[in-house]
Scaffold this motif. Structure first.
Motif, PDB file in Angstrom:
ATOM      1  N   ILE A   3       0.856  -1.302  -0.215  1.00 45.20           N
ATOM      2  CA  ILE A   3      -0.048   0.050   0.097  1.00 45.20           C
ATOM      3  C   ILE A   3       0.942   1.363  -0.066  1.00 45.20           C
ATOM      4  N   SER A   4       1.958   1.191   0.951  1.00 43.88           N
ATOM      5  CA  SER A   4       2.918   2.395   0.904  1.00 43.88           C
ATOM      6  C   SER A   4       3.507   2.554  -0.609  1.00 43.88           C
ATOM      7  N   ALA A   5       3.956   1.302  -0.981  1.00 44.93           N
ATOM      8  CA  ALA A   5       4.453   1.661  -2.330  1.00 44.93           C
ATOM      9  C   ALA A   5       3.690   2.199  -3.244  1.00 44.93           C
ATOM     10  N   LYS A   6       2.549   1.691  -3.271  1.00 45.40           N
ATOM     11  CA  LYS A   6       1.460   2.328  -4.594  1.00 45.40           C
ATOM     12  C   LYS A   6       1.094   3.817  -4.244  1.00 45.40           C
ATOM     13  N   ARG A   7       0.983   4.236  -3.057  1.00 45.24           N
ATOM     14  CA  ARG A   7       0.521   5.441  -2.626  1.00 45.24           C
ATOM     15  C   ARG A   7       2.003   6.437  -3.364  1.00 45.24           C
ATOM     16  N   ASN A   8       2.989   6.004  -2.986  1.00 46.44           N
ATOM     17  CA  ASN A   8       4.237   6.707  -3.414  1.00 46.44           C
ATOM     18  C   ASN A   8       4.438   6.841  -4.790  1.00 46.44           C
ATOM     19  N   GLU A   9       3.953   5.779  -5.586  1.00 44.13           N
ATOM     20  CA  GLU A   9       3.909   5.784  -7.075  1.00 44.13           C
ATOM     21  C   GLU A   9       2.803   6.706  -7.430  1.00 44.13           C
ATOM     22  N   ILE A  10       1.522   6.739  -7.064  1.00 41.62           N
ATOM     23  CA  ILE A  10       0.592   7.887  -7.336  1.00 41.62           C
ATOM     24  C   ILE A  10       0.826   9.074  -6.942  1.00 41.62           C
ATOM     25  N   LYS A  36       3.791  10.449  -6.772  1.00 39.72           N
ATOM     26  CA  LYS A  36       4.993  11.098  -7.870  1.00 39.72           C
ATOM     27  C   LYS A  36       4.315  11.015  -9.233  1.00 39.72           C
ATOM     28  N   GLY A  37       3.064  10.648  -9.502  1.00 39.33           N
ATOM     29  CA  GLY A  37       2.763  10.523 -11.118  1.00 39.33           C
ATOM     30  C   GLY A  37       3.275   9.478 -11.814  1.00 39.33           C
ATOM     31  N   PHE A  38       3.774   8.334 -11.029  1.00 38.97           N
ATOM     32  CA  PHE A  38       4.410   7.244 -11.704  1.00 38.97           C
ATOM     33  C   PHE A  38       3.935   6.066 -11.199  1.00 38.97           C
ATOM     34  N   HIS A  39       3.560   4.984 -12.345  1.00 39.77           N
ATOM     35  CA  HIS A  39       3.110   3.681 -11.994  1.00 39.77           C
ATOM     36  C   HIS A  39       3.233   3.015 -13.090  1.00 39.77           C
ATOM     37  N   HIS A  40       3.381   1.861 -12.957  1.00 43.49           N
ATOM     38  CA  HIS A  40       3.654   0.586 -13.954  1.00 43.49           C
ATOM     39  C   HIS A  40       2.924   0.898 -15.233  1.00 43.49           C
ATOM     40  N   ASP A  41       3.180   0.555 -16.194  1.00 43.76           N
ATOM     41  CA  ASP A  41       2.523   0.704 -17.264  1.00 43.76           C
ATOM     42  C   ASP A  41       1.729  -0.429 -17.495  1.00 43.76           C
ATOM     43  N   HIS A  42       0.653  -0.316 -17.029  1.00 46.95           N
ATOM     44  CA  HIS A  42      -0.673  -1.298 -17.133  1.00 46.95           C
ATOM     45  C   HIS A  42      -1.729  -1.010 -18.259  1.00 46.95           C
ATOM     46  N   SER A  43      -1.519   0.417 -18.748  1.00 52.01           N
ATOM     47  CA  SER A  43      -2.689   0.784 -19.300  1.00 52.01           C
ATOM     48  C   SER A  43      -2.769  -0.090 -20.915  1.00 52.01           C
ATOM     49  N   ASP A  44      -3.944  -0.022 -21.356  1.00 54.46           N
ATOM     50  CA  ASP A  44      -3.990  -0.392 -22.798  1.00 54.46           C
ATOM     51  C   ASP A  44      -4.178   0.668 -23.414  1.00 54.46           C
ATOM     52  N   LYS A  45      -4.894   0.535 -24.988  1.00 57.40           N
ATOM     53  CA  LYS A  45      -4.616   1.738 -25.813  1.00 57.40           C
ATOM     54  C   LYS A  45      -5.519   2.892 -25.359  1.00 57.40           C
ATOM     55  N   ASN A  46      -6.583   2.472 -24.559  1.00 59.37           N
ATOM     56  CA  ASN A  46      -7.663   3.246 -24.363  1.00 59.37           C
ATOM     57  C   ASN A  46      -7.143   4.016 -22.633  1.00 59.37           C
ATOM     58  N   GLY A  47      -6.049   3.545 -22.262  1.00 56.69           N
ATOM     59  CA  GLY A  47      -5.672   3.987 -20.785  1.00 56.69           C
ATOM     60  C   GLY A  47      -6.659   3.629 -20.003  1.00 56.69           C
ATOM     61  N   GLU A  48      -7.215   2.436 -19.778  1.00 54.24           N
ATOM     62  CA  GLU A  48      -8.409   2.054 -18.851  1.00 54.24           C
ATOM     63  C   GLU A  48      -7.803   1.025 -18.055  1.00 54.24           C
ATOM     64  N   ALA A  49      -6.499   0.417 -18.106  1.00 55.05           N
ATOM     65  CA  ALA A  49      -6.116  -0.680 -17.410  1.00 55.05           C
ATOM     66  C   ALA A  49      -5.222  -0.226 -16.140  1.00 55.05           C
ATOM     67  N   GLU A  50      -5.864  -0.921 -14.880  1.00 45.25           N
ATOM     68  CA  GLU A  50      -4.945  -0.474 -13.579  1.00 45.25           C
ATOM     69  C   GLU A  50      -5.139  -1.833 -12.763  1.00 45.25           C
ATOM     70  N   ASP A  51      -3.939  -1.668 -11.902  1.00 44.43           N
ATOM     71  CA  ASP A  51      -3.950  -2.798 -11.034  1.00 44.43           C
ATOM     72  C   ASP A  51      -5.267  -2.356  -9.832  1.00 44.43           C
ATOM     73  N   VAL A  52      -5.543  -3.508  -9.200  1.00 46.02           N
ATOM     74  CA  VAL A  52      -6.684  -3.187  -8.265  1.00 46.02           C
ATOM     75  C   VAL A  52      -6.393  -2.053  -7.294  1.00 46.02           C
ATOM     76  N   LEU A  53      -5.148  -2.192  -6.692  1.00 49.92           N
ATOM     77  CA  LEU A  53      -4.662  -1.165  -5.701  1.00 49.92           C
ATOM     78  C   LEU A  53      -5.145   0.296  -6.330  1.00 49.92           C
ATOM     79  N   THR A  54      -4.653   0.443  -7.364  1.00 47.61           N
ATOM     80  CA  THR A  54      -4.578   1.797  -8.253  1.00 47.61           C
ATOM     81  C   THR A  54      -6.225   2.146  -8.297  1.00 47.61           C
ATOM     82  N   PHE A  55      -6.902   0.913  -8.629  1.00 45.78           N
ATOM     83  CA  PHE A  55      -8.510   1.454  -8.902  1.00 45.78           C
ATOM     84  C   PHE A  55      -8.908   1.936  -7.655  1.00 45.78           C
TER      85      PHE A  55
END
Length: 522
Positions: free
Chosen positions: A263-270, A272-291
């Motif tokens: 949780i702490s690592a995910k909050r830091n990513e968000i 800083k405006g950086f998180h793993h590239d999980h997006s599809d071409k429509n930018g809709e994909a996110e991991d569960v924690l980000t959602f």
């Protein structure tokens, strides 16, 4: 639970210890009692039917004989003063009534939530309005095409970079390994990536011990243990930090610590405006924690606040629902294939006929469209047949709010407990016919070659009614993807002379694992 006096509790426990002594120490008594209880447990004074439960401990999931002799529904009487009376049913008409027709009267209930308290207030445990809010939220996420793509791509990537290279090395070196352990690690990594975006990399040639996985195993055993002994005993053990309850407390601390790390690592990513590239071409994909961290709580007022405790429960719930159920399904499926070479041949024939472009090395083949998997009707049926006989979650527990009568005619008291035994249900001749104990994927294929539908109240592995599994579609794609990739490249050979039996727990695992070797097909 109503309070009981110390004296009554002591007498019940003393009787239990005395009976256990004779059961364990005196072979004659054990033989006599076991032979007498094979068809129907005695209702002993004070002890109820608990002695029969002890005799059947090594096959606790089964109960086929008892349920067949009781017309699919059996009232179990526990020891006096312990509130362990349970109505056990596998009757599809009762299941329909409980899960749909009179759904509002049957909840998980406070007893369930107490037994499963380590899982917190996630969707598995809660009832009423909070459950309804969580369901809406999960539906919004699971039904997004972006999330589905992300979950499926995560499975593919772990196959390509983890499981298949590991199988290749095992095949080259002739290694004997535990297939169940490998599937658990594979699904643990896959699920953690889907939920948190982080890969724990528990699947590797070194097979490192992971404290999160160990904690999950300890919790499963403890939860079954809580079902089988009087509440006051395990409550006392929990307060004193003894036995299995001590392991549960340690596991809970592990869940807290590991979840906080993610949780702490995910909050830091968000932040800083950086998180793993999980997006599809429509930018809709996110991991569960980000959602969930980005969730608009104004739409789900009962979920406010989305704090660390809430997110911890989300992580744990997804791991149990994703890792444990699919790993169990894959393990039992490949064992059944090893016992039924005819089925293996038919699956290979179906793959070669419908997906010929997949012949070749698994590491070089292009990713396949999930829609193409719909052509593999026989494979789909074989997976359903495996889950019929070996359901990943072997029993379900419900509690009645108000008195009721089931379609079978059995009276249900308020606050009473009902258990649906899926493991026994899949073997009932009254439900599945005289060949109920046989592994026959053909029963899922229609005369026209399509997939035959069976009522969810009869085939209950994905639950039914409003509580039906939200991830069924994704789970079936994951299962077919993994099986297809393995069968294309490898033959799995199960070592002979190993005892295959279920291990008591809330997930249907193999007690001794599944030792195998793999060989390259090409």
């Amino acid at each position: 639970m109503a309070s009981i006096g110390f004296f009554e509790a002591f007498i019940a426990f003393l009787c239990f210890l005395i009976f256990s002594y004779f059961l364990i120490k005196k072979p004659f008594y054990y033989f006599l009692i076991k032979k007498t209880l094979q068809s129907y447990p005695w209702n002993w004074p004070v002890l109820g039917m608990f002695p029969g439960l002890l005799v059947r401990m090594n096959r606790i999931y089964d109960g086929v004989e008892v349920l067949e002799n009781s017309n699919l529904t059996f009232p179990f009487k526990g020891p006096w003063f312990t509130e362990m009376d349970i109505l056990v049913t596998v009757d599809p008409s009762n299941i329909r009534h409980i899960m749909s027709s009179n759904f509002s009267n049957y909840l998980k209930g406070p007893k369930f939530q107490e037994i499963f308290d380590v899982y917190g207030d996630g969707i598995m445990n809660v009832d009423a309005e909070r459950w309804n809010e969580l369901k809406k939220c999960y539906q919004a996420m699971v039904h997004r095409q972006g999330f589905q793509n992300f979950a499926i791509n995560t499975t593919r990537n772990k196959l390509k970079d983890g499981l298949l290279p590991l199988f290749s090395r095992f095949a080259e070196e002739g290694t004997v390994f535990d297939l169940q352990d490998v599937f658990q690690r594979f699904m643990f990594d896959t699920t953690l990536v889907t939920v948190t975006g982080s890969d724990p990399q528990s699947l590797s040639i070194e097979m490192p011990e992971d404290e999160f996985m160990k904690a999950l195993r300890d919790v499963e055993v403890t939860i079954l243990y809580r079902h089988l002994i009087p509440r006051f005993i395990w409550k006392l053990q929990y307060r004193m930090g003894l036995g299995q309850e001590k392991k549960l407390r340690e596991a809970d601390a592990t869940f807290e610590r590991m979840s906080e790390k993610y949780i702490s690592a995910k909050r830091n990513e968000i932040r800083k405006g950086f998180h793993h590239d999980h997006s599809d071409k429509n930018g809709e994909a996110e991991d569960v924690l980000t959602f969930f961290m980005k969730l608009d709580v104004t739409k789900y007022e009962l979920l406010d606040p989305i704090d660390d405790r809430f997110l911890r429960d989300v992580i744990l719930g997804f791991i149990v629902a994703g890792r444990d159920t699919i790993a169990s399904s894959l393990t039992w499926f490949f064992w059944l294939l090893s016992e039924n070479p005819r089925v293996v041949a038919k699956i290979h024939q179906e793959i070669n006929t419908n997906l010929p472009r997949f012949v070749g090395s698994g590491l070089e083949r292009p990713s396949h469209d999930p829609a193409e998997l719909n052509k593999l009707v026989y494979l789909h049926g074989a997976l359903l047949e495996s889950m019929r006989l070996y359901p990943p979650i072997p029993f379900q527990r419900k509690s009645a709010i108000k008195p009721d009568f089931l379609p079978s005619g059995h009276k249900v008291d308020a606050d009473s407990t009902i258990i649906i035994f899926l493991y026994a249900m899949g073997r009932m001749r009254a439900i599945w016919g005289e060949d109920a104990a046989e592994f026959k994927p053909e029963r899922w294929v229609s005369e026209t070659g399509g997939l035959r539908h069976e009522s969810s109240y009869k085939f209950f592995s994905f639950n039914a009614g409003p509580r039906a599994c939200l991830g069924k579609h994704i789970s079936m794609i994951q299962l077919k993807t993994v099986v297809l990739e393995i069968l294309q490249d490898y033959d799995i050979e199960v070592l002979k002379e190993q005892k295959i039996e279920p291990y008591p727990g809330v997930i249907l695992r193999m007690k001794n694992g599944l030792n195998v070797t793999v060989k390259n097909r090409c």
